[in-house]
Design an enzyme around this catalytic site. Structure first.
Site, PDB file in Angstrom:
ATOM      1  N   ASP A   8       3.209  -4.830 -12.408  1.00 13.21           N
ATOM      2  CA  ASP A   8       4.290  -5.879 -12.470  1.00 13.21           C
ATOM      3  C   ASP A   8       3.127  -6.956 -11.795  1.00 13.21           C
ATOM      4  OD1 ASP A   8       4.413  -5.373  -9.708  1.00 13.21           O
ATOM      5  OD2 ASP A   8       6.607  -5.626  -9.821  1.00 13.21           O
ATOM      6  N   CYS A  65       2.521  -2.196  -8.191  1.00 11.37           N
ATOM      7  CA  CYS A  65       3.641  -3.032  -7.797  1.00 11.37           C
ATOM      8  C   CYS A  65       3.487  -3.437  -6.518  1.00 11.37           C
ATOM      9  CB  CYS A  65       4.850  -2.812  -8.334  1.00 11.37           C
ATOM     10  SG  CYS A  65       5.827  -1.535  -7.332  1.00 11.37           S
ATOM     11  N   THR A  67       5.038  -2.604  -3.922  1.00  6.05           N
ATOM     12  CA  THR A  67       5.065  -1.293  -2.936  1.00  6.05           C
ATOM     13  C   THR A  67       4.704  -0.035  -3.395  1.00  6.05           C
ATOM     14  OG1 THR A  67       7.482  -0.599  -3.400  1.00  6.05           O
ATOM     15  CG2 THR A  67       7.132  -2.397  -1.446  1.00  6.05           C
ATOM     16  N   HIS A  98      -2.027  19.978  -6.153  1.00  2.44           N
ATOM     17  CA  HIS A  98      -0.968  20.970  -5.962  1.00  2.44           C
ATOM     18  C   HIS A  98       0.405  20.379  -6.760  1.00  2.44           C
ATOM     19  CE1 HIS A  98      -1.717  22.320  -1.543  1.00  2.44           C
ATOM     20  NE2 HIS A  98      -2.646  22.435  -2.230  1.00  2.44           N
ATOM     21  N   HIS A 133       0.423  26.912  -7.515  1.00  3.25           N
ATOM     22  CA  HIS A 133       0.965  25.592  -7.711  1.00  3.25           C
ATOM     23  C   HIS A 133       1.445  25.403  -9.059  1.00  3.25           C
ATOM     24  CE1 HIS A 133      -0.427  24.594  -3.929  1.00  3.25           C
ATOM     25  NE2 HIS A 133      -1.695  25.076  -4.273  1.00  3.25           N
TER      26      HIS A 133
END
Length: 149
Positions: A8, A65, A67, A98, A133
């Site tokens: 964004d 973005c 954060t 993992h 995993h």
């Protein structure tokens, strides 16, 4: 390897830095937008990258973005996506090794450009470990199947 990129407005500048890095490393990519710092809605771009990755057209995706959180939540709504918000190299490694994360999410307002590029480098070069995993990733897929309509 071909990478789907998206951001964004809050992650646009970091996405542009990542594009230059990919070009220098001769890693193919497609930019799904946005293409400026003009305000847009992150769900649109998280979804575009997520759909491109799950369609099999791109091996991995990288989204940004402010954060890394909002766009990752959007991407993770697409079945088959395992998007990890990462702000350090150890988490980048573990998300691939993992969790077999297929999309990396970064926050431009959280991670500096130098660290972001180290994260991208580690994330792109780390393979999924499989083994114990694999069972856990398959359980994630089972959760998706349970809630699909």
């Amino acid at each position: 390897m071909k990478i789907a990129l998206g951001s964004d407005h809050g992650g646009y500048k970091l996405k542009e830095v990542i594009k230059k890095y990919l070009e220098e490393k001769q890693i193919a990519y497609e930019d799904f937008g946005t293409h400026s710092t003009e305000s847009v809605d992150y769900p649109e771009f998280g979804m575009k990258v997520a759909e491109a990755v799950t369609a099999g057209n791109y091996e991995k995706g990288i989204i940004c973005c402010g954060t890394g959180i909002g766009i990752s939540i959007s991407a993770n709504k697409v079945p088959g996506v395992r998007c990890a918000v990462v702000s350090d190299t150890f988490s980048a490694q573990m998300s691939r090794e993992h969790n077999n994360a297929n999309i990396l999410s970064l926050g431009e307002r959280v991670v500096g450009q130098g660290l972001a590029l180290k994260i991208v480098e580690v994330w792109l070069s780390t393979e999924f470990a499989g083994g114990r995993h694999e069972k856990r990733v398959n359980k994630i897929l089972d959760i998706e199947k349970k809630y699909r309509k």
